[in-house]
Design an enzyme around this catalytic site. Structure first.
Site, PDB file in Angstrom:
ATOM      1  N   HIS A  36      52.460  37.672  39.091  1.00  0.00           N
ATOM      2  CA  HIS A  36      52.272  36.298  38.616  1.00  0.00           C
ATOM      3  C   HIS A  36      53.644  35.679  38.368  1.00  0.00           C
ATOM      4  O   HIS A  36      54.397  36.221  37.542  1.00  0.00           O
ATOM      5  CB  HIS A  36      51.438  36.297  37.332  1.00  0.00           C
ATOM      6  N   ASP A  78      50.152  34.981  41.825  1.00  0.00           N
ATOM      7  CA  ASP A  78      49.026  34.126  41.426  1.00  0.00           C
ATOM      8  C   ASP A  78      49.415  33.225  40.255  1.00  0.00           C
ATOM      9  O   ASP A  78      50.401  33.478  39.570  1.00  0.00           O
ATOM     10  CB  ASP A  78      47.842  34.991  40.951  1.00  0.00           C
ATOM     11  N   ASP A  79      48.569  32.230  40.034  1.00  0.00           N
ATOM     12  CA  ASP A  79      48.596  31.381  38.825  1.00  0.00           C
ATOM     13  C   ASP A  79      49.720  30.343  38.786  1.00  0.00           C
ATOM     14  O   ASP A  79      49.861  29.632  37.802  1.00  0.00           O
ATOM     15  CB  ASP A  79      48.674  32.213  37.519  1.00  0.00           C
ATOM     16  N   HIS A  86      43.858  29.414  44.506  1.00  0.00           N
ATOM     17  CA  HIS A  86      43.459  30.306  43.406  1.00  0.00           C
ATOM     18  C   HIS A  86      42.486  29.570  42.469  1.00  0.00           C
ATOM     19  O   HIS A  86      42.437  29.858  41.279  1.00  0.00           O
ATOM     20  CB  HIS A  86      44.718  30.767  42.668  1.00  0.00           C
ATOM     21  N   TYR A 135      40.208  37.087  39.173  1.00  0.00           N
ATOM     22  CA  TYR A 135      39.555  38.349  38.754  1.00  0.00           C
ATOM     23  C   TYR A 135      38.951  39.110  39.952  1.00  0.00           C
ATOM     24  O   TYR A 135      38.183  40.046  39.772  1.00  0.00           O
ATOM     25  CB  TYR A 135      38.467  38.094  37.702  1.00  0.00           C
ATOM     26  N   HIS A 141      41.259  28.111  37.444  1.00  0.00           N
ATOM     27  CA  HIS A 141      41.245  29.557  37.222  1.00  0.00           C
ATOM     28  C   HIS A 141      39.883  30.024  36.718  1.00  0.00           C
ATOM     29  O   HIS A 141      39.754  30.659  35.660  1.00  0.00           O
ATOM     30  CB  HIS A 141      42.342  30.005  36.246  1.00  0.00           C
TER      31      HIS A 141
END
Ligand SMILES: [Zn+2]
Length: 243
Positions: free
Chosen positions: A210, A68-69, A119, A160, A123
């Site tokens: 990540h 992710d991210d 995603h 989350y 965020h």
């Protein structure tokens, strides 16, 4: 002379072959089907433990690496290099705001067969903002990814893990969660990431990581090496969530 170590799956492959030859000559395979014959052979000759090993060889445990991210200018390329070297496909859930300037990386991900998911743009926690804004976060990111890869993402990892079913219908995306949280962002420690994975991994594991930390890249590639050696196969996450 020192005994050389061989991964058990190679031994099992040889055993499987031997058992197949024995039982095919008995006509079992024709009558009962390949898989059942091998299972029976293993059970009769070597017991339940052997059966489990034969099953692992025929149906290796499947594991998905998810990141992710990203994309990250600093770490994603190194991760892609390592995955390519090992011929492993992973899943990347990208932030819309990080796409600009990283188009070549995203194109490469797509070209090399990784799954690209959404995603959100900034965020955001989707259940804490107005619905219209949440939708905008998702669709804007989808459009940016489409402009780069020519393909709209189908999967999304809600930041989350916050998701509601109504949103799913409105944006027509499939949410992807995880069942092993490596806590890589928190520890940034290679040994800790690997330990969490090793203590929990099983068939169907979806690992949350990540691609923003040196420790994550190193740990992810070590995990691939170790678990591949032990007979696991790495797949993109769609393989684990679609029927
Ligand atoms: Zn995130």
């Amino acid at each position: 002379m020192k005994k050389t170590h061989r991964p058990y799956c190679k031994d099992i492959a040889v055993w499987t072959l031997i058992l197949l030859v024995i039982f095919s000559s008995l006509g079992w395979i024709h009558k009962k089907g390949l898989r059942e014959s091998v299972d029976t052979a293993a059970r009769v000759i070597a017991g339940e433990g052997m059966l489990k090993l034969v099953q692992d060889t025929l149906d290796p445990p499947l594991v998905a690496l998810t990141f992710d991210d990203g994309p990250s200018k600093k770490y994603t390329a190194e991760l892609l290099d390592g995955l390519k070297k090992r011929n492993v496909k992973a899943s990347f859930f990208l932030l819309g705001k990080s796409l600009e300037g990283n188009e070549a990386l995203v194109k490469r991900m797509h070209r090399e067969g990784h799954l690209i998911g959404n995603h959100t743009f900034h965020h955001v926690q989707l259940d804490r903002i107005p619905e219209k804004q949440a939708k905008e976060e998702i669709l804007r990111t989808n459009n940016r990814i489409y402009e780069i890869t020519g393909e709209y993402p189908v999967f999304m990892r809600p930041p989350y893990g916050a998701w509601n079913k109504e949103m799913e219908l409105q944006v027509e995306m499939i949410p992807v969660f995880w069942n092993i949280d490596t806590l890589d962002w928190k520890t940034q420690n290679v040994d800790s990431i690997i330990r969490i994975v090793r203590e929990n991994v099983k068939n169907g594991s979806i690992l949350l990581m990540h691609d923003e930390y040196a420790a994550t890249v190193e740990a992810a590639l070590k995990i691939v090496d170790e678990l591949t050696e032990e007979g696991c196969r790495f797949v993109t996450v769609d393989r684990l969530i679609l029927p």
